[in-house]
Design a protein around this motif. Sequence first.
Motif, PDB file in Angstrom:
ATOM      1  N   UNK A 287     -63.570  15.487 -35.847  1.00  0.00           N
ATOM      2  CA  UNK A 287     -62.914  14.550 -36.752  1.00  0.00           C
ATOM      3  C   UNK A 287     -63.246  14.938 -38.185  1.00  0.00           C
ATOM      4  N   UNK A 288     -62.204  15.205 -38.970  1.00  0.00           N
ATOM      5  CA  UNK A 288     -62.378  15.624 -40.359  1.00  0.00           C
ATOM      6  C   UNK A 288     -61.939  14.494 -41.287  1.00  0.00           C
ATOM      7  N   UNK A 289     -62.874  13.993 -42.081  1.00  0.00           N
ATOM      8  CA  UNK A 289     -62.612  12.883 -42.988  1.00  0.00           C
ATOM      9  C   UNK A 289     -62.510  13.388 -44.426  1.00  0.00           C
ATOM     10  N   UNK A 290     -61.419  13.039 -45.073  1.00  0.00           N
ATOM     11  CA  UNK A 290     -61.281  13.310 -46.492  1.00  0.00           C
ATOM     12  C   UNK A 290     -61.984  12.206 -47.276  1.00  0.00           C
ATOM     13  N   UNK A 291     -62.961  12.591 -48.105  1.00  0.00           N
ATOM     14  CA  UNK A 291     -63.690  11.644 -48.940  1.00  0.00           C
ATOM     15  C   UNK A 291     -63.512  12.042 -50.399  1.00  0.00           C
ATOM     16  N   UNK A 292     -64.094  11.262 -51.287  1.00  0.00           N
ATOM     17  CA  UNK A 292     -63.836  11.450 -52.721  1.00  0.00           C
ATOM     18  C   UNK A 292     -64.167  12.860 -53.205  1.00  0.00           C
ATOM     19  N   UNK A 293     -65.249  13.447 -52.707  1.00  0.00           N
ATOM     20  CA  UNK A 293     -65.725  14.723 -53.251  1.00  0.00           C
ATOM     21  C   UNK A 293     -65.697  15.864 -52.247  1.00  0.00           C
ATOM     22  N   UNK A 294     -64.895  15.721 -51.170  1.00  0.00           N
ATOM     23  CA  UNK A 294     -64.842  16.807 -50.207  1.00  0.00           C
ATOM     24  C   UNK A 294     -64.377  16.360 -48.839  1.00  0.00           C
ATOM     25  N   UNK A 295     -64.877  17.043 -47.811  1.00  0.00           N
ATOM     26  CA  UNK A 295     -64.505  16.752 -46.429  1.00  0.00           C
ATOM     27  C   UNK A 295     -65.770  16.654 -45.579  1.00  0.00           C
ATOM     28  N   UNK A 296     -65.923  15.532 -44.890  1.00  0.00           N
ATOM     29  CA  UNK A 296     -67.003  15.338 -43.925  1.00  0.00           C
ATOM     30  C   UNK A 296     -66.446  15.544 -42.525  1.00  0.00           C
ATOM     31  N   UNK A 297     -67.163  16.304 -41.691  1.00  0.00           N
ATOM     32  CA  UNK A 297     -66.682  16.635 -40.350  1.00  0.00           C
ATOM     33  C   UNK A 297     -67.726  16.302 -39.296  1.00  0.00           C
ATOM     34  N   UNK A 298     -67.257  15.633 -38.246  1.00  0.00           N
ATOM     35  CA  UNK A 298     -68.103  15.346 -37.079  1.00  0.00           C
ATOM     36  C   UNK A 298     -67.554  16.137 -35.900  1.00  0.00           C
TER      37      UNK A 298
END
Length: 367
Positions: free
Chosen positions: A82-93
């Motif tokens: 799961x790739x989450x777009x956040x304010x300063x980049x991409x967080x991936x689980x």
Amino acid sequence: MNRLQRLTLNGFKSIKAIDIELHPLNILIGANGAGKSNLISFFKMLNEMMAGRFQIYIGTSGSAQSLLHFGPKITPHIEAKLEFEVDNGVDTYHMRLFHAAGDTLIFAEETLSFLQTGWPSPRTDELGAGHKETQIIKAAEEGKQTAKTLRYLLNRCRVYHFHDTSSTAAVRQSSYIGNNRWLMSDAGNVAALLLRFREENGGAAYQRIIGTIRLIAPFFDDFVLEPDASNHVILNWREMESDQVFGPHQFSDGTLRAICLATLLLQPENELPELIVVDEPELGLHPYALNVVADLLSKTALHTQILISTQSSSFLDNFDPEDIIAVNREGKESQFKRLNPTELDAWLDEYSLGEVWEKNIIGGGPH
């Protein structure tokens, strides 16, 4: 707004493989058994996993063989990213779950990563292997920032199911007034939550909810939310131009589901989940109510991400083609395809989107 921008899932129930980009509003359409509910149940599994109840979920779901695509002999593992777009980049689980003794699943791999905007490579945290419950909770409690962010994001991908409106359903019973931080998955605490909304911020969210319920149920005046001696409250209400108080058992199933949906979608923007997942929100609703709920979904998608499934062609008419993901069963696996609006221009000149679906032009049908 944080957003789940991409989901990759392999080996889960009827989903052999899926790699799909998600928009702010995502509508799954498909025949019975196509796999819509299986995708939604993946998010339910995530909810249980983030609550530390993964092994309980496996047991109550029929053990691992019911979760693996055609069982462990065909599919020995489930893999998800799961790739989450956040304010300063991409967080991936990323996780891989392997079949283990006792017909259960254990983590073969669990990885967190953060790719900051402008950086060439991500920062990665490996959470080990062989554990039965997610280690992201422990990593977050240890202060690891990526783990804290992803724990929050995954925990806020919430599945709601308002189908049970029987006489024993939790939504028709009383609830403790302190159980009001967020709406439960079955809306069992809706009375407590509405009571808080009435008392906070001048009752702005509460009044929005009341106004919407009146559109769907014109006979409805207001709730009568009065905690008892044990600090429990029940969903009592009044009709228009009447002082008589009615109980929640006197709401029709459709009206009660509409109340749950209005409360979910009209709560304060800062309390909305990051992703709202609802299976068949149209169930039991009058055609006019369907239009009201569809409008709510579209407006709420401006503030948070939404994923729903539907089998209603008239409900579908309220949305744009690019919002729709057609789910088809091809052989033994579910296929997910987002509609291409340009391919439908000629059809939509003469027919509504729901009519195009009924003609089986876009897939997701029984033929």
